[in-house]
Each structure stands twice: as structure tokens, then as C-alpha cells.
Design an enzyme around this catalytic site. Structure first.
Site, PDB file in Angstrom:
ATOM      1  N   ASP A  18       0.842  -1.199   0.000  1.00 47.90           N
ATOM      2  CA  ASP A  18       0.000   0.000   0.000  1.00 47.90           C
ATOM      3  C   ASP A  18       0.879   1.251   0.000  1.00 47.90           C
ATOM      4  O   ASP A  18       2.036   1.213   0.417  1.00 47.90           O
ATOM      5  CB  ASP A  18      -0.898  -0.024   1.238  1.00 47.90           C
ATOM      6  CG  ASP A  18      -2.074   0.932   1.117  1.00 47.90           C
ATOM      7  OD1 ASP A  18      -2.320   1.446   0.011  1.00 47.90           O
ATOM      8  OD2 ASP A  18      -2.745   1.170   2.133  1.00 47.90           O
ATOM      9  N   HIS A  35       3.193   3.676  -8.704  1.00 51.90           N
ATOM     10  CA  HIS A  35       2.978   2.279  -9.124  1.00 51.90           C
ATOM     11  C   HIS A  35       4.215   1.751  -9.851  1.00 51.90           C
ATOM     12  O   HIS A  35       4.612   0.601  -9.670  1.00 51.90           O
ATOM     13  CB  HIS A  35       1.753   2.169 -10.031  1.00 51.90           C
ATOM     14  CG  HIS A  35       0.466   2.556  -9.352  1.00 51.90           C
ATOM     15  ND1 HIS A  35       0.154   2.164  -8.066  1.00 51.90           N
ATOM     16  CD2 HIS A  35      -0.604   3.291  -9.776  1.00 51.90           C
ATOM     17  CE1 HIS A  35      -1.034   2.649  -7.729  1.00 51.90           C
ATOM     18  NE2 HIS A  35      -1.514   3.339  -8.751  1.00 51.90           N
ATOM     19  N   LEU A 129      11.287 -20.201  -4.844  1.00 51.50           N
ATOM     20  CA  LEU A 129      10.157 -19.424  -4.317  1.00 51.50           C
ATOM     21  C   LEU A 129       8.930 -19.466  -5.235  1.00 51.50           C
ATOM     22  O   LEU A 129       9.066 -19.384  -6.458  1.00 51.50           O
ATOM     23  CB  LEU A 129      10.610 -17.957  -4.175  1.00 51.50           C
ATOM     24  CG  LEU A 129       9.573 -16.965  -3.673  1.00 51.50           C
ATOM     25  CD1 LEU A 129       9.413 -17.088  -2.157  1.00 51.50           C
ATOM     26  CD2 LEU A 129       9.970 -15.521  -4.024  1.00 51.50           C
TER      27      LEU A 129
HETATM   28  C1  FPP Z   1      -1.582   0.553  -3.423  1.00 48.60           C
HETATM   29  O1  FPP Z   1      -1.163   1.869  -3.676  1.00 48.60           O
HETATM   30  C2  FPP Z   1      -1.100  -0.368  -4.401  1.00 48.60           C
HETATM   31  C3  FPP Z   1      -1.828  -1.062  -5.337  1.00 48.60           C
HETATM   32  C4  FPP Z   1      -2.943  -0.532  -6.131  1.00 48.60           C
HETATM   33  C5  FPP Z   1      -1.478  -2.453  -5.574  1.00 48.60           C
HETATM   34  C6  FPP Z   1      -0.013  -2.711  -5.806  1.00 48.60           C
HETATM   35  C7  FPP Z   1       0.431  -2.296  -7.148  1.00 48.60           C
HETATM   36  C8  FPP Z   1       1.719  -2.173  -7.498  1.00 48.60           C
HETATM   37  C9  FPP Z   1       2.853  -2.473  -6.583  1.00 48.60           C
HETATM   38  C10 FPP Z   1       2.004  -1.701  -8.868  1.00 48.60           C
HETATM   39  C11 FPP Z   1       2.724  -2.689  -9.682  1.00 48.60           C
HETATM   40  C12 FPP Z   1       2.129  -4.025  -9.645  1.00 48.60           C
HETATM   41  C13 FPP Z   1       2.391  -4.974 -10.559  1.00 48.60           C
HETATM   42  C14 FPP Z   1       1.994  -6.378 -10.321  1.00 48.60           C
HETATM   43  C15 FPP Z   1       3.097  -4.649 -11.785  1.00 48.60           C
HETATM   44  P1  FPP Z   1      -2.284   2.980  -3.621  1.00 48.60           P
HETATM   45  O2  FPP Z   1      -2.455   3.499  -4.991  1.00 48.60           O
HETATM   46  O3  FPP Z   1      -3.519   2.427  -2.987  1.00 48.60           O
HETATM   47  O4  FPP Z   1      -1.604   4.014  -2.667  1.00 48.60           O
HETATM   48  P2  FPP Z   1      -2.370   5.100  -1.797  1.00 48.60           P
HETATM   49  O5  FPP Z   1      -3.178   4.365  -0.776  1.00 48.60           O
HETATM   50  O6  FPP Z   1      -1.250   5.889  -1.205  1.00 48.60           O
HETATM   51  O7  FPP Z   1      -3.216   5.904  -2.747  1.00 48.60           O
END
Ligand code: FPP
Length: 248
Positions: A18, A35, A129
């Protein structure tokens, strides 16, 4: 930190990644940059877990609820997923990592789904893994899907209602295997957010304020050290896990 006792590492680590957006905003960047950096963190953490001999790393990459985000962000994430799957193949092969996925994978756009299938096929023979990506994943939906599978077996006369037990439900989850020993959440929120609801019953929980793009090896080792210091009681008085939990 290099002095982590291998015997005290989790066998299965699950992470709620997150804070990509918050990290980006703090840097004065657009959310999508968070991301992109988050995808780099996946490579770093996966490689370390593979080197440390963990059996499984399950990452919450896209939740069933994430479909509610703006269309442009969803499109960006799906394109990033596709690029990530192509780009990471050599690293996965080099580290003997097998890529798998859980979730309602049919919801994914065709190009991302095709690259996911290709990566899973390519790495299927790797014995290190298991990197499991949770995609279009919801913990309640997973339990619903398992309940439907059991109901079909009962309706077909292959099972009786009283045959249904924890083991038969666990076997019908998206990917039967060891339950997570350690659940890490980045960016400080104290929530499970519909992730692995059945499987985290006895997981140790570790929350860090670090956002996912800044979660590095120092942060990972801090989580491992915290886990190594926990006493796992599984509702009883001392270790070890009941046989039923050890099997999964
Ligand atoms: C939360 O950040 C993250 C996600 C939406 C999921 C995880 C996604 C990634 C790590 C991007 C790359 C993934 C892959 C598989 C290529 P958020 O946008 O909710 O953060 P915030 O809460 O600060 O807005």
C-alpha cells in the site's frame, strides 16, 4: 542485516503493498509514478525472498475493489502488469522463482492475462520461491467460490454436507498451500482489506509506515526480525502449530 536465522524466517510471507499514491504525491509526482516504483520494489523483495529460501511470497497486486478506481489508473496498472510480466521473466528464471496467481483472473484484460499465462507456463518448472500475485482478488469472493465448488459436489452426490470441514474448504481455495506465517502491510493502515481472509487466521501481522515504493531490504529485514521475536501459540499455550495448520 545479514544475521537473520534461516530457521526463524517465515515460510510464507504475504504483503499488502500500500501507499504507492501517497509516496508519489509526497515526491511531487503523479500517482502512477508510485505504481512504477512499486513494481521495482516487487523485484527487489522477490529476489531477496528467493535468496533467503522462503517457500512463498504472496503479493496483493490488484484487489477486486481496485476496479472502482478511475479508468485511466486501472488501464495504467494493467499495462504496467503486462510490462512487468514480460520484463521480469529473466530475473524469475535466474532466481528459480515460479510465478503463480490467485483471484478472478478472467476479469483481467486479454493482453495482461496472456502474458500472465506465458510467465506461469515458463516458470512452472522452477523449484524455488513461489511468487503468487493476487489479481482481481477478494478474500470473500475466494470463500464464495470455494462454497460454490462444494455445493456442486454435494448436489452431484459426491459429498455429504457433513463431509465439509476446514480441510475440504481449504482445498478449494484458489491455491491450496501453506498459510501465510507473516502478513506485512505497508503505509501504516491497520486493515486486512479482504486479503487472504481464510488463510491469515494465525498469521503474525506487521505494519510499517513505509510506503511500498520505499520498502527496501532494511524494511524487509525489520519485518523478519519482528517475526523471529514472536511466539506463535495458535490459540494454545506454546508452539507448534496444530497438525491441520502445518499441513497447509
Ligand atoms: C496501493 O497503492 C497499491 C496497489 C494498487 C497495488 C499494488 C500495485 C503495485 C505495486 C504496482 C505494480 C504491480 C504490478 C503487479 C506490476 P495505492 O495506490 O492504494 O496508494 P495510496 O493508498 O497511497 O493511494
Amino acid at each position: 542485516m545479514t544475521d537473520l536465522d534461516p530457521a526463524k524466517l517465515p515460510r510464507h510471507l504475504a504483503i499488502i503493498m500500500d501507499g504507492n499514491g501517497r509516496w508519489a504525491q509526497r515526491q511531487g509526482l503523479v500517482r502512477t509514478s508510485g505504481h512504477e516504483r512499486g513494481a521495482d520494489t516487487i523485484r527487489l523483495i522477490t529476489t531477496e525472498c528467493a535468496k533467503r529460501g522462503l517457500e512463498q511470497l504472496t503479493l496483493y497486486a490488484f484487489s477486486a475493489e481496485n476496479w472502482k478506481r478511475p479508468r485511466a489508473e486501472i488501464q495504467f496498472l494493467m499495462r504496467l502488469l503486462k510490462k512487468f510480466l514480460i520484463r521480469e521473466r529473466p530475473t524469475l528464471m535466474e532466481n528459480d522463482v515460479r510465478l503463480t496467481a490467485i483471484g478472478r483472473l478472467d476479469d483481467l484484460p486479454g493482453p495482461a492475462r496472456a502474458e500472465l499465462d506465458r510467465s506461469m507456463q515458463l516458470t512452472a518448472g522452477n523449484g524455488g520461491l513461489n511468487l503468487c500475485l493476487a489479481l482481481s482478488y477478494g478474500g470473500r469472493a475466494e470463500i464464495v467460490d470455494a462454497a460454490r465448488a462444494l455445493a456442486r459436489e454435494v448436489a452431484a452426490g459426491r459429498m455429504r454436507p457433513d463431509d465439509i470441514d476446514e480441510e475440504s474448504i481449504a482445498q478449494r481455495l484458489y491455491q491450496p498451500g501453506p498459510d501465510p506465517d507473516l502478513l506485512v502491510r505497508t503505509a501504516g493502515e491497520m486493515r486486512v482489506s479482504n486479503f487472504l481472509l481464510w488463510q491469515v487466521s494465525y498469521a503474525e501481522i506487521y505494519v510499517t509506515d513505509a510506503c511500498w515504493p520505499e520498502f527496501d531490504l532494511v524494511e524487509l529485514h525489520k519485518a523478519f526480525a519482528a517475526y523471529a521475536g514472536r511466539t506463535r501459540k495458535y490459540g494454545g499455550l506454546v508452539d507448534p502449530a496444530p497438525a491441520s495448520l502445518q499441513r497447509r
